[in-house]
Design a protein around this motif. Structure first.
Motif, PDB file in Angstrom:
ATOM      1  N   GLY A 192       0.829  -1.202   0.000  1.00  0.00           N
ATOM      2  CA  GLY A 192       0.000   0.000   0.000  1.00  0.00           C
ATOM      3  C   GLY A 192       0.861   1.249   0.000  1.00  0.00           C
ATOM      4  O   GLY A 192       2.040   1.213  -0.332  1.00  0.00           O
ATOM      5  N   THR A 193       0.261   2.361   0.400  1.00  0.00           N
ATOM      6  CA  THR A 193       0.932   3.667   0.329  1.00  0.00           C
ATOM      7  C   THR A 193       1.272   4.182   1.724  1.00  0.00           C
ATOM      8  O   THR A 193       0.467   4.068   2.654  1.00  0.00           O
ATOM      9  CB  THR A 193       0.042   4.696  -0.386  1.00  0.00           C
ATOM     10  N   THR A 194       2.450   4.750   1.841  1.00  0.00           N
ATOM     11  CA  THR A 194       2.920   5.342   3.092  1.00  0.00           C
ATOM     12  C   THR A 194       3.491   6.721   2.808  1.00  0.00           C
ATOM     13  O   THR A 194       4.196   6.920   1.808  1.00  0.00           O
ATOM     14  CB  THR A 194       4.024   4.473   3.741  1.00  0.00           C
ATOM     15  N   TRP A 195       3.195   7.668   3.688  1.00  0.00           N
ATOM     16  CA  TRP A 195       3.785   9.001   3.572  1.00  0.00           C
ATOM     17  C   TRP A 195       5.087   9.032   4.371  1.00  0.00           C
ATOM     18  O   TRP A 195       5.132   8.590   5.512  1.00  0.00           O
ATOM     19  CB  TRP A 195       2.850  10.079   4.095  1.00  0.00           C
ATOM     20  N   VAL A 196       6.171   9.547   3.760  1.00  0.00           N
ATOM     21  CA  VAL A 196       7.442   9.672   4.468  1.00  0.00           C
ATOM     22  C   VAL A 196       7.817  11.150   4.556  1.00  0.00           C
ATOM     23  O   VAL A 196       7.541  11.937   3.647  1.00  0.00           O
ATOM     24  CB  VAL A 196       8.569   8.883   3.774  1.00  0.00           C
ATOM     25  N   ASP A 197       8.420  11.520   5.675  1.00  0.00           N
ATOM     26  CA  ASP A 197       8.831  12.900   5.920  1.00  0.00           C
ATOM     27  C   ASP A 197      10.324  13.068   5.656  1.00  0.00           C
ATOM     28  O   ASP A 197      11.125  12.173   5.943  1.00  0.00           O
ATOM     29  CB  ASP A 197       8.536  13.294   7.373  1.00  0.00           C
ATOM     30  N   PHE A 198      10.683  14.248   5.154  1.00  0.00           N
ATOM     31  CA  PHE A 198      12.080  14.580   4.908  1.00  0.00           C
ATOM     32  C   PHE A 198      12.555  15.583   5.961  1.00  0.00           C
ATOM     33  O   PHE A 198      11.847  16.556   6.264  1.00  0.00           O
ATOM     34  CB  PHE A 198      12.271  15.194   3.522  1.00  0.00           C
ATOM     35  N   GLN A 199      13.719  15.343   6.487  1.00  0.00           N
ATOM     36  CA  GLN A 199      14.386  16.306   7.373  1.00  0.00           C
ATOM     37  C   GLN A 199      15.748  16.633   6.787  1.00  0.00           C
ATOM     38  O   GLN A 199      16.592  15.740   6.617  1.00  0.00           O
ATOM     39  CB  GLN A 199      14.514  15.726   8.786  1.00  0.00           C
ATOM     40  N   TYR A 200      15.961  17.901   6.484  1.00  0.00           N
ATOM     41  CA  TYR A 200      17.177  18.334   5.810  1.00  0.00           C
ATOM     42  C   TYR A 200      18.233  18.765   6.818  1.00  0.00           C
ATOM     43  O   TYR A 200      17.910  19.291   7.883  1.00  0.00           O
ATOM     44  CB  TYR A 200      16.882  19.488   4.846  1.00  0.00           C
TER      45      TYR A 200
END
Length: 204
Positions: A192-200
């Motif tokens: 299925g679909t998962t949202w991933v977060d980016f930390q710069y």
């Protein structure tokens, strides 16, 4: 006799060279090349005015007072940074991009055959972290695939955090003119679909 001397001098002059054009040899610029070989070209990505003295005084502290450090402005917001030691050049270049007054300072090593206008200051290497992936998806291969959102992927690794678990850290060659992504959806038919977060890391 004088007419013969003048005629011979004219014959010895290279064809197509205008009057008073000075032709120099490598020996004439050897000292300058040696000095520039221990220098970096940098541009500050900002709309604010930048004063050379202020930039120098700030960077002396940020860069731990490198020996022989001096700054020359080449064109607006583009500078040449001189050092006495190759170790300082390499150390500071390895730490790029740097931040100056909440703006990116992008650095490139000086090259004699490269004009300032031809230097690519639109891209820089940036690390970012990826959080929110399922445990079985936290692989270097997955990181490389996610990193293509930004362009060229240089490195992808898995890191451990005691408080939050593992995460991906990806080093990419990023276009600094494009807006930053806060995250993206990833998925497959099975998961299925998962949202991933980016930390710069090291952002202005």
């Amino acid at each position: 006799m004088a007419d013969d001397t003048d005629r011979n001098r004219r014959l010895e002059e290279p064809l197509g060279v205008p009057p008073n054009f000075i032709v120099y040899d490598e020996e004439d610029v050897e000292e300058g090349i040696h000095s520039c070989s221990k220098s970096l070209i940098g541009r500050i990505i900002t709309q604010k005015p930048i004063h050379t003295n202020s930039l120098h005084n700030n960077l002396v502290g940020i860069w731990c007072n490198p020996k022989g450090f001096r700054v020359e402005e080449i064109i607006s917001k583009t500078f040449q940074f001189f050092f006495d030691e190759d170790t300082d050049v390499n150390r500071i270049l390895a730490g790029s991009p740097w931040l100056f007054r909440n703006s990116w300072l992008l650095l490139k090593r000086w090259e004699r055959d490269q004009s300032v206008d031809s230097i690519d200051f639109n891209h820089t290497q940036v690390n970012f972290q990826v959080w929110g992936l399922p445990a079985h998806c936290r692989t270097p291969r997955m990181g490389s695939k996610i990193g293509t959102c930004f362009g060229q992927v240089i490195r992808s690794d898995v890191y451990e955090c005691k408080e939050r678990g593992s995460f991906l850290k990806i080093l990419v060659n990023m276009d600094v003119q494009k807006p930053l992504l806060k995250g993206i959806p990833v998925g497959s038919k099975k998961d299925g679909t998962t949202w991933v977060d980016f930390q710069y890391e090291k952002l202005p």
